[in-house]
Design a protein around this motif. Structure first.
Motif, PDB file in Angstrom:
ATOM      1  N   ALA A   1      -3.487  10.124  -3.558  1.00  0.00           N
ATOM      2  CA  ALA A   1      -2.540  10.062  -4.677  1.00  0.00           C
ATOM      3  C   ALA A   1      -2.881   8.893  -5.596  1.00  0.00           C
ATOM      4  CB  ALA A   1      -1.117   9.932  -4.143  1.00  0.00           C
ATOM      5  N   ILE A   2      -3.218   7.753  -4.975  1.00  0.00           N
ATOM      6  CA  ILE A   2      -3.578   6.580  -5.782  1.00  0.00           C
ATOM      7  C   ILE A   2      -4.845   6.867  -6.580  1.00  0.00           C
ATOM      8  CG2 ILE A   2      -4.363   4.172  -5.637  1.00  0.00           C
ATOM      9  CD1 ILE A   2      -2.472   3.888  -3.207  1.00  0.00           C
TER      10      ILE A   2
ATOM     11  N   ALA B   1       2.260   6.357  -6.791  1.00  0.00           N
ATOM     12  CA  ALA B   1       1.246   7.225  -7.387  1.00  0.00           C
ATOM     13  C   ALA B   1       1.692   8.677  -7.320  1.00  0.00           C
ATOM     14  CB  ALA B   1      -0.080   7.044  -6.661  1.00  0.00           C
TER      15      ALA B   1
ATOM     16  N   SER C   1      -5.955   9.820  -7.663  1.00  0.00           N
ATOM     17  CA  SER C   1      -5.652  10.714  -8.789  1.00  0.00           C
ATOM     18  C   SER C   1      -4.918   9.972  -9.895  1.00  0.00           C
ATOM     19  CB  SER C   1      -4.808  11.895  -8.318  1.00  0.00           C
ATOM     20  OG  SER C   1      -5.529  12.679  -7.413  1.00  0.00           O
ATOM     21  N   ALA C   2      -3.942   9.161  -9.497  1.00  0.00           N
ATOM     22  CA  ALA C   2      -3.174   8.429 -10.505  1.00  0.00           C
ATOM     23  C   ALA C   2      -4.081   7.487 -11.285  1.00  0.00           C
ATOM     24  CB  ALA C   2      -2.047   7.656  -9.829  1.00  0.00           C
TER      25      ALA C   2
ATOM     26  N   GLY D   1       1.201   4.034  -2.898  1.00  0.00           N
ATOM     27  CA  GLY D   1       0.923   5.454  -2.656  1.00  0.00           C
ATOM     28  C   GLY D   1       2.068   6.332  -3.105  1.00  0.00           C
TER      29      GLY D   1
ATOM     30  N   ILE E   1       0.145  19.895  -7.753  1.00  0.00           N
ATOM     31  CA  ILE E   1       0.309  18.604  -7.088  1.00  0.00           C
ATOM     32  C   ILE E   1       0.526  18.777  -5.590  1.00  0.00           C
ATOM     33  CG2 ILE E   1       1.730  16.528  -6.967  1.00  0.00           C
ATOM     34  CD1 ILE E   1       2.188  16.830  -9.964  1.00  0.00           C
TER      35      ILE E   1
ATOM     36  N   VAL F   1      -6.082  16.277  -9.670  1.00  0.00           N
ATOM     37  CA  VAL F   1      -5.022  16.606  -8.719  1.00  0.00           C
ATOM     38  C   VAL F   1      -5.445  17.711  -7.767  1.00  0.00           C
ATOM     39  CG1 VAL F   1      -2.718  17.546  -8.569  1.00  0.00           C
ATOM     40  CG2 VAL F   1      -3.214  15.768 -10.201  1.00  0.00           C
TER      41      VAL F   1
ATOM     42  N   PHE G   1       0.827  -1.210   0.000  1.00  0.00           N
ATOM     43  CA  PHE G   1       0.000   0.000   0.000  1.00  0.00           C
ATOM     44  C   PHE G   1       0.863   1.263   0.000  1.00  0.00           C
ATOM     45  CE2 PHE G   1      -2.068   3.119   2.971  1.00  0.00           C
ATOM     46  CZ  PHE G   1      -2.899   3.680   2.033  1.00  0.00           C
TER      47      PHE G   1
ATOM     48  N   ALA H   1       2.490  13.309 -14.884  1.00  0.00           N
ATOM     49  CA  ALA H   1       1.430  14.280 -15.104  1.00  0.00           C
ATOM     50  C   ALA H   1       1.955  15.701 -14.993  1.00  0.00           C
ATOM     51  CB  ALA H   1       0.298  14.057 -14.103  1.00  0.00           C
ATOM     52  N   GLY H   2       2.874  15.938 -14.059  1.00  0.00           N
ATOM     53  CA  GLY H   2       3.411  17.280 -13.890  1.00  0.00           C
ATOM     54  C   GLY H   2       4.681  17.427 -14.704  1.00  0.00           C
TER      55      GLY H   2
ATOM     56  N   PHE I   1       4.269   9.197  -9.912  1.00  0.00           N
ATOM     57  CA  PHE I   1       3.596   9.216 -11.215  1.00  0.00           C
ATOM     58  C   PHE I   1       3.015  10.600 -11.476  1.00  0.00           C
ATOM     59  CE2 PHE I   1      -0.520   8.880 -13.403  1.00  0.00           C
ATOM     60  CZ  PHE I   1      -0.127   8.355 -14.618  1.00  0.00           C
ATOM     61  N   LEU I   2       2.314  11.149 -10.453  1.00  0.00           N
ATOM     62  CA  LEU I   2       1.716  12.470 -10.628  1.00  0.00           C
ATOM     63  C   LEU I   2       2.808  13.509 -10.866  1.00  0.00           C
ATOM     64  CD1 LEU I   2      -1.009  12.474  -7.832  1.00  0.00           C
ATOM     65  CD2 LEU I   2      -1.322  12.127 -10.270  1.00  0.00           C
TER      66      LEU I   2
ATOM     67  N   LEU J   1      -8.348   0.322  -0.114  1.00  0.00           N
ATOM     68  CA  LEU J   1      -7.635   0.394  -1.387  1.00  0.00           C
ATOM     69  C   LEU J   1      -8.532   0.050  -2.579  1.00  0.00           C
ATOM     70  CD1 LEU J   1      -4.835   1.221  -2.039  1.00  0.00           C
ATOM     71  CD2 LEU J   1      -4.058  -1.109  -1.778  1.00  0.00           C
TER      72      LEU J   1
ATOM     73  N   ILE K   1      -6.166   9.451 -13.745  1.00  0.00           N
ATOM     74  CA  ILE K   1      -5.447   9.837 -14.961  1.00  0.00           C
ATOM     75  C   ILE K   1      -5.318   8.628 -15.886  1.00  0.00           C
ATOM     76  CG2 ILE K   1      -3.202  10.586 -15.834  1.00  0.00           C
ATOM     77  CD1 ILE K   1      -3.064  12.417 -13.359  1.00  0.00           C
ATOM     78  N   VAL K   2      -5.042   7.473 -15.283  1.00  0.00           N
ATOM     79  CA  VAL K   2      -4.980   6.250 -16.092  1.00  0.00           C
ATOM     80  C   VAL K   2      -6.325   6.006 -16.776  1.00  0.00           C
ATOM     81  CG1 VAL K   2      -4.760   3.747 -15.979  1.00  0.00           C
ATOM     82  CG2 VAL K   2      -3.143   5.180 -14.743  1.00  0.00           C
TER      83      VAL K   2
ATOM     84  N   VAL L   1       0.288  21.191 -15.726  1.00  0.00           N
ATOM     85  CA  VAL L   1       0.218  20.756 -14.317  1.00  0.00           C
ATOM     86  C   VAL L   1       1.541  21.112 -13.657  1.00  0.00           C
ATOM     87  CG1 VAL L   1      -0.011  18.812 -12.756  1.00  0.00           C
ATOM     88  CG2 VAL L   1      -1.361  18.888 -14.831  1.00  0.00           C
TER      89      VAL L   1
ATOM     90  N   ALA M   1      -6.235  15.806 -15.587  1.00  0.00           N
ATOM     91  CA  ALA M   1      -5.215  15.851 -14.550  1.00  0.00           C
ATOM     92  C   ALA M   1      -5.473  16.972 -13.559  1.00  0.00           C
ATOM     93  CB  ALA M   1      -3.844  16.012 -15.188  1.00  0.00           C
TER      94      ALA M   1
ATOM     95  N   LEU N   1      -1.937   9.023   0.842  1.00  0.00           N
ATOM     96  CA  LEU N   1      -1.542   7.969  -0.089  1.00  0.00           C
ATOM     97  C   LEU N   1      -2.741   7.531  -0.926  1.00  0.00           C
ATOM     98  CD1 LEU N   1       0.716   5.876   2.316  1.00  0.00           C
ATOM     99  CD2 LEU N   1       1.450   7.433   0.524  1.00  0.00           C
ATOM    100  N   LEU N   2      -3.897   7.390  -0.262  1.00  0.00           N
ATOM    101  CA  LEU N   2      -5.106   7.000  -0.993  1.00  0.00           C
ATOM    102  C   LEU N   2      -5.475   8.055  -2.025  1.00  0.00           C
ATOM    103  CD1 LEU N   2      -7.253   5.588   1.947  1.00  0.00           C
ATOM    104  CD2 LEU N   2      -6.256   4.278   0.084  1.00  0.00           C
TER     105      LEU N   2
ATOM    106  N   VAL O   1      -1.765  17.595  -2.419  1.00  0.00           N
ATOM    107  CA  VAL O   1      -1.292  16.754  -1.308  1.00  0.00           C
ATOM    108  C   VAL O   1      -1.598  17.426   0.031  1.00  0.00           C
ATOM    109  CG1 VAL O   1       0.747  15.777  -0.209  1.00  0.00           C
ATOM    110  CG2 VAL O   1       0.485  15.622  -2.682  1.00  0.00           C
TER     111      VAL O   1
END
Lengths: 155, 271, 264
Positions: free
Chosen positions: C162-163, A20, C165-166, A17, C201, C98, A13, A28-29, A23-24, C58, C169-170, C195, C94, C159-160, C205
């Motif tokens: 970020a996951i 991810a 958003s990622a 995180g 970003i 984000v 997990f 993406a950025g 990745f952003l 998750l 985007i996917v 972005v 995005a 963390l959740l 966060v």
């Protein structure tokens, strides 16, 4: 659930995180905004900057070579003063010219650099002499209509 | 009612939950080394006594004294040090539902003492053996019957070898066999470990068999106390009503109210 | 007159009650945070709660993120098609994710999945006297139970987000590039030019950290303050979800106002 199983899943997990977030940040950025690349600053004055904003890209031959640092007004010359932050790995002749261009008909505005032919290169703190302002669509249309009308009148 | 041999002494304790008074000027002591049963009807404040002893509730007035120190005046740190010497069995065991039987009993050992894992294992198995559930160490609390859960909780309560054991309604909801087993355990533990035991119950038969002394509470104070045999022979009407389980007596069947006919509107109040 | 008087006094009572409750919650959270050193001494307690709050959320986060991305991609494409700038769909997906949807939607999902579970777990421990039992074993439930749960939620939530958003985007990439056929280069490059790491970003966060703190605090407090009956716990769970949702949306407005206005 067994302790080791819990540990494993939490590891997965947390890794997901952080993955991810990376990745952003990277996909993406724009990466160069994270690692503020070593750059040098040059300035240029324009009669009209159109809709240019700070952080807009600076391109040469279509490649991003830097970003617009700031846009201010010079009260002495009564023109727009634009600070450009150029990436250190890109060097341009001192007599290069800058212009404000638009991506597509309605897209964002950016700064384009056309390299000149001088032997010396632009250095930090230099001012680019040759500038071309943004093309303002209203003006272009106005000139076009005015031209058409005067054409008609001469007929 | 207080003796010098008492381990726990209540002196003129007043306690109320919001508006409702539970105890008024309660004076009572609990003898060291004995098994004392606290009895009384529902809502007579039996469980509150255990909370006051454990320091989970503080009296508005008066003092709860254990070995010359006032429980109600202890700081957070002192209170925790004091509680390490107390074992408490909760009404339905209060086992940690996400830990298995072994880990439940190991919990106080792991939290309070940094023992090597082998020592923890030996101690846990010893305690589980004492309550006859060594074979159930891998079960989860949800897989246990009420009586077994109570016994696991007992093993957990005695894990740190307390000098005072408190039991909250140890017989509630148990079948006759489990009741007998639990009563027997309370007695055996008290005698074998030389500790003091206090339990709260309204089960006459089980408690009279186990207890050295019985304290009968009613309306916020002690109505009677003595050996079980004394209470059985008492002529006090309230004791008689309680011991024999009579419907009406000093504790009335009806909650105090306006006259029945008036409530039904059959009779108008005159004047 | 009496009606106005009645309404005013009811308003007064409600205000006093909510201020009282806020004060009580602050004292409670102060106690929890000040006794949090246990998670450094015994990281396994924290790991278990990250599992409880994060890992168990998750699946819902991944699936929802994917679907939100699919919808954003589809809607964005349909709108941008009219202006002939479908390449900008990557930017749209995005930035929406984000800046806003990632933190906010994952916080709402987190509140209903993990927040409610935290409240229920603490509430049940209270109802079945497990917390009292712990206190009588000289173990402080604020430190042993509540603190790891709070920090577990605090860590899991960003963390959740970020996951989420990622995954969004996917999802946007899948529907617009793979299915519809938008140019993949335009999709990514337009996204990357617009972005910004700090502005978009990092601010996202920060939002998710704030939301995670709020939802985790509400969840542990409601659980601890619940009336120890079955009905009381179920009410507390409902309150956690409702209060968290309101808090997240209100905080989002405040944070957005600070972060994204004024700067160019």
């Amino acid at each position: 659930m067994e302790r080791s199983n819990v540990d494993l899943w939490v590891g997965v997990f947390v890794a997901a995180g952080i993955g991810a977030l990376l990745f952003l940040a990277l996909k993406a950025g724009n990466v160069d905004s994270i690692m503020k690349a070593e750059g040098y600053k040059v300035s240029a004055e324009f009669d009209n900057i159109g809709g240019l904003k700070a952080k807009a890209p600076v391109k040469s031959a279509g490649v991003i070579v830097g970003r617009v640092e700031s846009v201010t007004f010079n009260n002495q010359s009564l023109r727009a003063l634009v600070q450009l932050n150029l990436d250190k790995q890109f060097q341009f002749p001192a007599d290069s010219s800058v212009s404000i261009l638009t991506s597509g008909l309605l897209g964002d505005q950016f700064v384009g650099i056309d390299p000149g032919g001088a032997l010396e290169n632009l250095e930090g703190g230099d001012r680019v002499r040759i500038t071309q302002s943004a093309i303002v669509l209203e003006k272009v249309i106005g000139q076009f209509l005015y031209g058409k009308m005067s054409e008609k009148n001469t007929d | 009612m207080r003796e010098p041999t008492d381990l726990i002494q209540f002196s003129s304790v007043n306690f109320a939950y919001g508006q409702s008074t539970i105890f008024r000027n309660l004076d009572v002591g609990f003898a060291a080394g004995k098994v004392t049963a606290i009895m009384g009807g529902s809502g007579s404040g039996k469980t509150t006594i255990l909370k006051l002893i454990g320091g989970q509730a503080r009296p508005q007035q008066g003092e709860v004294i254990c070995e010359a120190s006032a429980v109600n005046k202890m700081t957070h740190r002192e209170l925790f040090a004091y509680r390490k010497r107390i074992g408490m069995l909760f009404q339905f065991g209060a086992l940690f539902t996400d830990l298995n039987v072994f880990e439940n009993v190991a919990f106080p050992l792991r939290e309070q003492a940094s023992l090597p894992e082998t020592a923890v294992r030996d101690l846990v198995l010893m305690k589980l053996h004492a309550v006859g559930l060594r074979g159930a160490s891998r079960l989860m609390p949800a897989e246990l019957s009420g009586g077994m859960a109570r016994r696991v909780a007992l093993a957990r309560a005695i894990a740190l070898d307390p000098s005072l054991m408190l039991y909250d309604e140890p017989f509630t909801g148990l079948d006759p066999i489990s009741t007998a087993i639990t009563g027997n355990l309370i007695r055996t533990l008290n005698d074998a470990l030389g500790i003091t035991s206090i339990f709260v119950t309204h089960d006459i038969k089980a408690s009279f068999k186990v207890a050295d002394e019985v304290v009968l509470l009613s309306r916020g104070s002690v109505t009677a106390r003595g050996k079980p045999s004394d209470l059985l022979e008492s002529n006090d009407p309230l004791v008689r009503q309680f011991v024999n389980g009579e419907v009406d007596g000093p504790v009335p069947f009806h909650v105090s109210s306006k006259p029945y006919r008036e409530d039904l509107g059959l009779e108008h109040v005159r004047g | 007159m009496t009606f106005v008087r009645k309404m005013l006094s009811r308003l007064g009572r409600a205000s006093i009650d909510s201020i009282w409750k806020l004060g009580e919650a602050s004292v409670f959270m102060g106690r929890v945070v000040s006794r949090s050193s246990i998670i450094l001494r015994r990281p396994s307690l924290l790991v278990a709660e990250i599992h409880f709050a994060g890992v168990l959320s998750l699946v819902i986060i991944i699936v929802s993120g994917l679907f939100v991305g699919l919808v954003l991609g589809l809607q964005g494409y349909e709108t941008l098609k009219r202006y002939g700038s479908t390449g900008a769909v990557g930017t749209l997906v995005a930035l929406s994710l984000v800046r806003e949807l990632g933190p906010v939607v994952s916080a709402l999902l987190f509140a209903s999945r993990a927040g409610s579970a935290i409240t229920a777990k603490i509430g049940i421990m209270k109802t079945t006297e497990q917390l009292s039992a712990m206190e009588m074993m000289a173990v402080d439930p604020h430190a042993r139970v509540v603190a790891p749960m709070f920090w577990g939620g605090f860590i899991s939530m960003p963390l959740l987000a970020a996951i989420f958003s990622a995954m969004g985007i996917v999802g946007g990439y899948l529907i617009t590039v793979v299915v519809i056929g938008v140019d993949s280069g335009a999709f990514w490059s337009q996204m990357q030019t617009s972005v910004d790491f700090h502005h978009d970003i990092l601010n996202g966060v920060i939002k998710s950290v704030v939301f995670g703190t709020a939802v985790s605090a509400i969840a542990v407090y409601e659980g601890y303050a619940s009336v120890p009956t079955a009905e009381g716990v179920s009410r507390a769970v409902t309150r956690t979800v409702v209060t968290s949702a309101l808090a997240v949306l209100a905080l989002d407005f405040v944070l957005t106002a600070f972060m994204f206005t004024g700067a160019h």
